[in-house]
Design a protein around this motif. Structure first.
Motif, PDB file in Angstrom:
ATOM      1  N   HIS A 339     -18.049 -26.491  21.791  1.00  0.00           N
ATOM      2  CA  HIS A 339     -17.443 -25.196  22.084  1.00  0.00           C
ATOM      3  C   HIS A 339     -17.521 -24.316  20.836  1.00  0.00           C
ATOM      4  O   HIS A 339     -17.304 -24.798  19.723  1.00  0.00           O
ATOM      5  N   TRP A 341     -15.528 -22.334  19.594  1.00  0.00           N
ATOM      6  CA  TRP A 341     -14.264 -22.206  18.869  1.00  0.00           C
ATOM      7  C   TRP A 341     -13.766 -23.545  18.331  1.00  0.00           C
ATOM      8  O   TRP A 341     -12.653 -23.641  17.853  1.00  0.00           O
ATOM      9  N   ARG A 342     -14.573 -24.589  18.397  1.00  0.00           N
ATOM     10  CA  ARG A 342     -14.152 -25.932  17.969  1.00  0.00           C
ATOM     11  C   ARG A 342     -13.968 -26.036  16.459  1.00  0.00           C
ATOM     12  O   ARG A 342     -12.977 -26.586  15.982  1.00  0.00           O
ATOM     13  N   ASP A 442      -8.915 -17.992  27.005  1.00  0.00           N
ATOM     14  CA  ASP A 442      -9.072 -16.900  26.057  1.00  0.00           C
ATOM     15  C   ASP A 442      -8.301 -17.215  24.787  1.00  0.00           C
ATOM     16  O   ASP A 442      -7.389 -18.042  24.785  1.00  0.00           O
ATOM     17  N   PRO A 443      -8.641 -16.571  23.686  1.00  0.00           N
ATOM     18  CA  PRO A 443      -8.070 -16.938  22.385  1.00  0.00           C
ATOM     19  C   PRO A 443      -6.566 -16.792  22.290  1.00  0.00           C
ATOM     20  O   PRO A 443      -5.896 -17.628  21.684  1.00  0.00           O
ATOM     21  N   VAL A 478      -8.703 -12.800  13.475  1.00  0.00           N
ATOM     22  CA  VAL A 478      -9.151 -12.793  14.869  1.00  0.00           C
ATOM     23  C   VAL A 478      -8.869 -11.431  15.509  1.00  0.00           C
ATOM     24  O   VAL A 478      -9.710 -10.862  16.209  1.00  0.00           O
ATOM     25  N   ARG A 487     -15.643 -12.917  15.696  1.00  0.00           N
ATOM     26  CA  ARG A 487     -14.460 -13.444  16.382  1.00  0.00           C
ATOM     27  C   ARG A 487     -14.577 -14.954  16.585  1.00  0.00           C
ATOM     28  O   ARG A 487     -13.633 -15.703  16.361  1.00  0.00           O
ATOM     29  N   ASP A 488     -15.756 -15.415  17.022  1.00  0.00           N
ATOM     30  CA  ASP A 488     -15.960 -16.853  17.222  1.00  0.00           C
ATOM     31  C   ASP A 488     -15.758 -17.622  15.915  1.00  0.00           C
ATOM     32  O   ASP A 488     -15.164 -18.702  15.890  1.00  0.00           O
ATOM     33  N   LYS A 489     -16.264 -17.053  14.826  1.00  0.00           N
ATOM     34  CA  LYS A 489     -16.138 -17.698  13.514  1.00  0.00           C
ATOM     35  C   LYS A 489     -14.664 -17.804  13.114  1.00  0.00           C
ATOM     36  O   LYS A 489     -14.206 -18.856  12.631  1.00  0.00           O
ATOM     37  N   LEU A 491     -12.052 -17.756  15.123  1.00  0.00           N
ATOM     38  CA  LEU A 491     -11.356 -18.661  16.045  1.00  0.00           C
ATOM     39  C   LEU A 491     -11.649 -20.120  15.722  1.00  0.00           C
ATOM     40  O   LEU A 491     -10.768 -20.980  15.836  1.00  0.00           O
ATOM     41  N   ALA A 492     -12.883 -20.410  15.336  1.00  0.00           N
ATOM     42  CA  ALA A 492     -13.233 -21.778  14.959  1.00  0.00           C
ATOM     43  C   ALA A 492     -12.427 -22.220  13.741  1.00  0.00           C
ATOM     44  O   ALA A 492     -11.961 -23.370  13.674  1.00  0.00           O
ATOM     45  N   HIS A 495      -8.834 -22.947  14.973  1.00  0.00           N
ATOM     46  CA  HIS A 495      -8.729 -24.209  15.710  1.00  0.00           C
ATOM     47  C   HIS A 495      -8.869 -25.408  14.781  1.00  0.00           C
ATOM     48  O   HIS A 495      -8.134 -26.396  14.894  1.00  0.00           O
TER      49      HIS A 495
END
Length: 539
Positions: A339, A341-342, A442-443, A478, A487-489, A491-492, A495
């Motif tokens: 994923h 966001w992992r 969603d985040p 975020v 955003r993905d970076k 969120l990862a 998480h």
């Protein structure tokens, strides 16, 4: 016999097609536009009778659901002021009562939950709505088909948040308000009575229209033949939802032909269900079945060794293959490898009871000195899967690692309401953890509402009052990441930190199991908490 009688006798009778569904909820979710009962409410009385400005794409069983246009056709954040968004609205949409959907309706629906001096303001809808879009502050009409939404601070996630704000008909509500007896002079009481009446004569823009409603018993909806999206005009005439909170009772109702579809069938009945010709659907959802820890002063979960030990003490594969008949996926965080966001957590969540006991020993506990912890859970409910047997499994597992677990079992909707009150509130009854499952589509829903210190009750769902500067700093990144890759970076990183800190006791991901009659065709089980009832046919 007359010719007329012959015609009557041989005229074809077209039977109405209907699908009857047994829900896990103990009551019909609220029908007035902002459902309760968690996301099961959105599934059955939100996304059916109503639409939001945005919606989830539920058309694929293989691709992740993403946010797509609904009552808004496009949107853009202002270049000059990142707290302002412009939404262009879909023309030609009608509410079920025949009135027009337009910018005035959007402003009205925002203010029903955000503007306390608005005539239509309804405090009972605020908790299940404002906590899901905590940055939204106001709405302003630009023209009939354009609105400006303002947030408290730059908020890149607003279009996702808005999937939870359903548009109810202002015209229908005002008609009901005006029908309140004249001797009720207080405007707030009149508004309350109007909303109560609205629950029984709902009017949204959705693909299904309310037909019959009996609280605590059944809701019957009929297809909206004039729905604005021709592809999603329902192929079935009637949809009936029935509260059936007990898994064995749901299963018995299916086998007896009393319903055509049940959510979460009893796992031990799966062989019989399949042998009788029913079809079982499942698909891993963005969803987590956790314990959310209290982090207030004095909580046993403030020790990271204890949080990590609990995560290492659960044999998730045994729960999956034994207790749940394969109807779950083991959780090693909110998001699994692959994923976006992992991230790359250093703490590996797995079954390692020896390592767990070592950590507990370091924390001062042993077989003769166990750590007492209390967890609040429910007997059923939206996304709760099989909460009692699952929690008893966790209870027994943790006993092997020097935990003494007490389970406080309460009604689902009460547990869900308590979730917004927090661990400090008397409703927690001294619990050190709460077992409320959550959607991770969603985040904001997946992480921010739990980890951001500003999301502590009553703002949102940081039940345990987590207050860690590093989480807050990552959340801030975020919120201003309007570029998807950035955003993905961010969120990862968030998480990764939450797993390394063992923020939750991560146990399972739901696979949304549902069993239904083989007569139901063309149903798509998406990778989502939600489903689209419009595509199915009934032979």
């Amino acid at each position: 016999m007359t010719a007329g009688m012959l015609i009557t006798s041989y005229s074809p009778v077209f039977a109405e097609s209907a699908v009857r569904i047994g829900m896990t909820a103990a009551d019909i979710p609220r029908t007035l536009g902002q459902p309760d009962q968690g996301f099961e409410g959105n599934r059955f009385t939100g996304n059916t009778m109503y639409d939001g400005l945005t919606q989830w794409d539920l058309s694929s069983a293989d691709k992740a659901s993403v946010v797509i246009p609904s009552l808004a056709t496009e949107w853009k954040v202002s270049d000059a002021d990142k707290t302002k968004w412009i939404f262009k609205l879909r023309p030609g949409v009608k509410f079920h009562d025949g009135s027009d959907f337009n910018a005035d309706a959007v402003v009205w629906n925002v203010e029903k939950v955000l503007k306390q001096d608005a005539l239509q303001f309804d405090a009972s809808q605020v908790g299940v709505t404002a906590s899901r879009m905590p940055s939204l502050r106001s709405a302003k009409k630009i023209d009939d088909m354009t609105v400006e939404l303002t947030t408290a601070a730059p908020e890149a996630l607003l279009p996702i948040n808005l999937t939870n704000l359903f548009m109810a008909s202002p015209t229908q509500w005002k008609k009901l308000y005006d029908a309140v007896p004249a001797n009720v002079a207080d405007t707030k009481e009149r508004a309350k009575q109007a909303w109560d009446a609205f629950t029984r004569s709902a009017s949204g823009t959705g693909p299904w229209k309310m037909d019959k409603f009996v609280p605590r018993e059944r809701l019957e909806m009929v297809k909206n033949a004039g729905y604005w999206d021709a592809k999603r005009v329902p192929k079935v005439d009637r949809l009936v939802v029935l509260p059936m909170p007990e898994a064995n009772a749901r299963t018995a109702a299916l086998l007896a032909g009393q319903v055509d579809w049940i959510e979460n069938p009893a796992p031990d009945a799966l062989p019989q269900i399949k042998q009788r010709g029913f079809v079982v659907y499942q698909n891993e959802q963005p969803h987590v079945w956790p314990w959310q820890f209290s982090r207030i002063e004095g909580s046993p979960w403030n020790d990271i060794r204890v949080r990590k030990a609990a995560n290492l003490c659960i044999d998730r594969d045994a729960m999956k293959d034994g207790l749940l008949g394969g109807l779950m996926a083991s959780a090693t965080g909110t998001f699994e490898p692959g994923h976006p966001w992992r991230g790359s957590p250093k703490f590996q969540i797995k079954y390692d009871p020896d390592a767990a006991r070592k950590l507990m020993t370091e924390a001062g506990f042993s077989a003769t000195k166990k750590l007492k912890v209390k967890t609040q859970t429910s007997a059923s409910g939206s996304g709760q899967m099989l909460p009692l047997p699952m929690n008893e499994f966790v209870q027994q597992s943790l006993a092997e690692c020097f935990f003494d677990v007490e389970l406080d079992v309460i009604e689902w909707n009460t547990l869900f309401t308590n979730w917004r009150k927090g661990a400090k509130d008397e409703s927690a009854r001294g619990a050190h953890a709460t077992n409320v499952t959550y959607a991770a589509m969603d985040p904001f829903f997946a992480m921010i509402r739990f980890l951001d210190s500003k999301m502590a009750p009553p703002v949102s769902n940081n039940w345990g009052f987590i207050n860690e500067p590093e989480y807050d700093a990552l959340v801030a990144k975020v919120r201003v990441a309007f570029d998807p890759a950035e955003r993905d970076k961010a969120l990862a990183a968030l998480h990764e930190r939450s797993v390394d800190e063992a923020a939750f006791l991560y146990v399972a991901h739901d696979v949304g199991p549902r069993a239904m009659s083989a007569k139901i065709k063309n149903f798509v089980q998406p990778k989502s908490w939600f489903v689209d009832f419009s595509t199915m046919t009934m032979n």
